[in-house]
Write an enzyme that holds these catalytic residues in place. Structure first.
Site, PDB file in Angstrom:
ATOM      1  CB  ILE A 162       2.581  -5.363  -7.526  1.00  0.00           C
ATOM      2  CG1 ILE A 162       2.263  -5.980  -6.151  1.00  0.00           C
ATOM      3  CG2 ILE A 162       1.353  -5.324  -8.391  1.00  0.00           C
ATOM      4  CD1 ILE A 162       1.210  -5.194  -5.389  1.00  0.00           C
ATOM      5  N   GLY A 163       5.654  -6.998  -6.977  1.00  0.00           N
ATOM      6  CA  GLY A 163       6.906  -6.829  -6.231  1.00  0.00           C
ATOM      7  C   GLY A 163       7.558  -8.154  -5.959  1.00  0.00           C
ATOM      8  N   GLY A 189      11.053  -9.807  -3.625  1.00  0.00           N
ATOM      9  CA  GLY A 189      12.174  -9.593  -2.721  1.00  0.00           C
ATOM     10  C   GLY A 189      12.900 -10.895  -2.443  1.00  0.00           C
ATOM     11  N   GLY A 190      13.843 -10.825  -1.493  1.00  0.00           N
ATOM     12  CA  GLY A 190      14.648 -12.010  -1.200  1.00  0.00           C
ATOM     13  C   GLY A 190      13.880 -13.133  -0.564  1.00  0.00           C
ATOM     14  CG  MET A 191      11.465 -14.482   3.313  1.00  0.00           C
ATOM     15  SD  MET A 191      11.551 -14.001   5.057  1.00  0.00           S
ATOM     16  CE  MET A 191      10.396 -12.653   5.109  1.00  0.00           C
ATOM     17  CB  ALA A 192       7.779 -12.822   0.319  1.00  0.00           C
ATOM     18  CB  VAL A 208       4.250  -8.251  -3.202  1.00  0.00           C
ATOM     19  CG1 VAL A 208       2.945  -7.523  -2.884  1.00  0.00           C
ATOM     20  CG2 VAL A 208       5.114  -8.307  -1.954  1.00  0.00           C
ATOM     21  CE  LYS A 239       6.916  -9.572   2.635  1.00  0.00           C
ATOM     22  NZ  LYS A 239       7.377  -8.638   3.698  1.00  0.00           N
ATOM     23  CG  ASP A 255      15.716  -2.512   5.451  1.00  0.00           C
ATOM     24  OD1 ASP A 255      16.654  -1.716   5.264  1.00  0.00           O
ATOM     25  OD2 ASP A 255      15.278  -3.267   4.578  1.00  0.00           O
TER      26      ASP A 255
END
Length: 681
Positions: free
Chosen positions: A38-39, A41-44, A46, A61, A154
């Site tokens: 469902i998601g 990002g740069g590090m992980a 989800v 995550k 952020d």
């Protein structure tokens, strides 16, 4: 990282077939059934999952790399888990668990939020009440984090999500910093945050503070009210420079009373902002009523009237406002006086029903009848103004004249047609501006046209078309911003990767490269650097393999040498034994047996000096013995001849021969003695 579930949510009690299918497609985490991604990002990444023990839906995550690949990312990931564990607040996302997957990758089990993101709600438009219902809880969440020594770093709409009941939740503490922490998992000089929401001090590479989060909150507040961030540009670096140098953004007129609050939140200097989130909440509660959120509270005192600006802490004298306030209080006083008089004398004055009817039905004033001549003049003026482009306005305009005619004659066909012509002219102008790319001007014309003739289909269709263009451009702009943000992320990872590459930390370099490629998969510099890294890794692997082969060969040669040495030692020992036996045989005069032992020893050690020397001696001794035997035989023969010669008369010639024989015999004896001497030596 923000995430959102898909509209169709499978039941937690899915069948074994579905579980088997998911286990083939997704990662394996003990105790959880992975449903879908469902998601990212740069590090992980989800995933939506179901916790088997409790049957509840959670968000997983998962760290993008294995546990030992990059200590920096692993420590940052663990830090996020520890931060969430210590923050207990209804408007901060909840953590359930932290662990390691079967692929040896760290994961966080966190609260699953199904209500979408603030970024999506801003696109749909927010009222002032909705804005306040969101900004206040998020400010409270930041207050809780700050009181626990955590700086989010952020704050932006995509990191504000909603539960199923609409409650806003602050998420993604992946780049959060703990105040006073000795270890910082961010490279020196690396900018942390998103360009559109970054405080000036963050843009300068300085450490983020409480005021940095409040700046991001101010940007979010502006975007909720206006529909877009205050500073925008095609290039992320230009956006950052705008945060540093551009003047404070101004709110539309209907939100002008919130401007002082926004000025404090978006002050260029951190010291000029609110000290903390609680101060901001106190001010906004005093300025904007919590129920309607439409007007500020004003304190009125005796003497000069003053407006207390709680936001800025300044007091402005308003002498120009005094007359209006005096009129207001005069009216209020008169009303109160009338009420009081009526209350005091209601028993003394009897009001009859006819009197009430008379008050309720005042005498109507006679209606002013406009002549046809006046209408004709107004129509002519309106026609001229229409051709001159003076369409609307409170002054001299075609609309004003047509409205004036309709006041005289409500059903005047020419005036109604004239208003429709004005609306069509606005439609023409709106289409013209739309084709020229001036969409906002086109919408303004359409708004004016629809205010005159709300039901004209051409205007309605054109407005829909323009709004679609606006939405398309807005989506393109959002996508462009996303790409720009991804470009910055990729560039940051490129800087980190190059630094690690110079230090020959190849695995860390690859981790940074892969993170950058998650943002921009076709980034040319990252791809080129990855090729260099892979080439260096292959070269290092080749060198390692060569060294291993050399070491293995050296070990093999050493073993061979050791074996040969042992074999030589054994052979020398055997040769020494043969030498000893040969000497014994020599002493016993058994020369043949001694020679056999010597040959046997030389077969083992061909260059054995002792055996070679003994062999030479044995040859000499054997030769001497042979000569002795010959001499003995000759001596015996001479003796026999001499004995035989005694019985015969000696002749002179025989005497000479005997003398020669004796001399020869003496020479032989001398040779034997010399040989014996040499043997003794």
């Amino acid at each position: 990282m923000s995430f959102q579930g898909s509209p169709q949510t499978p039941s937690p009690g899915a069948g074994q077939a579905n579980i088997s299918l998911r286990s083939q497609r997704w990662v394996q985490i003990p105790g959880y059934d992975i449903e879908c991604e469902i998601g990212r990002g740069g590090m992980a990444t989800v995933y939506r999952a179901v916790q088997q023990s409790l049957g509840r839906r959670v968000a997983i995550k998962l760290l993008a790399h294995e546990l030992n690949d990059d200590n920096e990312f692993a420590e940052r990931f663990k830090k996020e888990g520890r931060i969430l564990a210590q923050l207990s607040h209804p408007n901060i996302i909840t953590i359930h668990d932290i662990g390691v997957s079967q692929e040896d990758r760290l994961f966080l089990s966190i609260e699953y939020l199904s209500g979408g993101t603030l970024k999506e709600r801003i696109k749909q438009g927010l009222s002032i009440d909705s804005t306040l219902q969101i900004i206040k809880p998020i400010a409270k969440a930041l207050s809780c984090a700050h009181q626990n020594g955590v700086i989010h770093r952020d704050v932006k709409p995509s990191n504000i999500m909603f539960r199923y009941d609409g409650l806003p939740v602050l998420t993604d503490f992946g780049v959060a910093r703990t105040v006073g922490a000795k270890t910082i998992y961010t490279a020196a000089g690396l900018i942390v945050g998103s360009p559109g929401y970054m405080s000036p001090e963050q843009a300068m590479g300085e450490s983020a503070t409480i005021q940095s989060d409040l700046y991001g909150l101010g940007v979010v507040l502006y975007e909720m009210l206006v529909g877009h961030p205050p500073y925008q540009a095609n290039n992320p670096l230009v956006t950052i420079l705008k945060h540093l140098n551009d003047p404070l953004p101004q709110l539309p007129d209907q939100y002008r009373y919130i401007q002082p609050i926004l000025n404090r939140l978006l002050a260029k200097k951190a010291a000029d902002r609110y000290q903390n989130a609680d101060e901001f909440l106190d001010v906004i509660d005093r300025i904007i009523p919590i129920d309607t959120g439409t007007q500020p509270k004003i304190d009125v005192t005796h003497g000069d009237q003053i407006l207390t600006e709680s936001i800025s802490g300044k007091i402005q004298k308003l002498p120009k406002k005094r007359p209006y306030f005096l009129v207001f209080f005069g009216i209020i006083s008169i009303v109160l006086l009338v009420i009081a008089i009526g209350y005091n004398f209601q028993s003394k004055i009897k009001i009859t029903e006819p009197m009430l009817l008379k008050l309720a039905n005042p005498v109507k004033k006679p209606t002013l009848i406009r002549s046809n001549t006046e209408i004709s003049v107004l129509l002519q003026q309106a026609e001229v103004q229409l051709k001159a482009g003076l369409l609307t306005g409170t002054g001299q305009s075609a609309e004003a004249n047509y409205r004036q005619i309709l006041k005289i004659d409500h059903d005047n066909a020419q005036a109604l047609a004239g208003l429709e012509n004005i609306a069509k002219e606005y439609e023409r102008l709106a289409r013209q501006r739309m084709e020229a790319g001036a969409l906002q001007e086109s919408l303004d014309y359409l708004k004016k046209g629809l205010s005159i003739a709300p039901k004209i289909e051409g205007l309605l269709r054109l407005r829909q078309e323009v709004e679609q263009h606006v939405a398309k451009i807005r989506d393109q702009k959002i996508e462009q911003e996303r790409q720009q943000e991804a470009q910055i992320q990729a560039q940051q990872f490129l800087i980190q990767a190059k630094s690690s590459f110079r230090e020959n930390s190849l695995q860390i370099t690859l981790a940074h490269i892969e993170q950058g490629l998650l943002a921009i998969p076709d980034h040319p510099e990252l791809l080129a650097l990855r090729e260099q890294v892979m080439a260096r890794i292959i070269e290092q692997q080749r060198q390692v393999a060569t060294r291993q082969q050399q070491e293995e060969e050296a070990q093999r040669q050493a073993k061979i040498a050791e074996h040969q040495k042992a074999e030589q030692a054994r052979q020398r020992a055997e040769a020494n034994q043969c030498l000893a036996r040969a000497l014994n045989y020599q002493k016993a005069g058994r020369y043949t047996a001694s020679l056999q032992q010597i040959d046997k020893g030389l077969a083992a050690v061909p260059n054995h000096e002792g055996l070679l020397r003994l062999k030479e001696q044995l040859h000499v001794e054997a030769s001497a013995v042979q000569q002795q035997k010959v001499i003995r035989r000759q001596t015996a023969r001479i003796a026999n001849e001499k004995k035989h010669a005694q019985h015969k008369p000696i002749k002179a010639s025989s005497v000479g021969e005997n003398d020669a024989t004796m001399k020869k015999l003496q020479d032989i004896r001398n040779s034997i003695d010399a040989l014996n001497q040499s043997l003794i030596k």
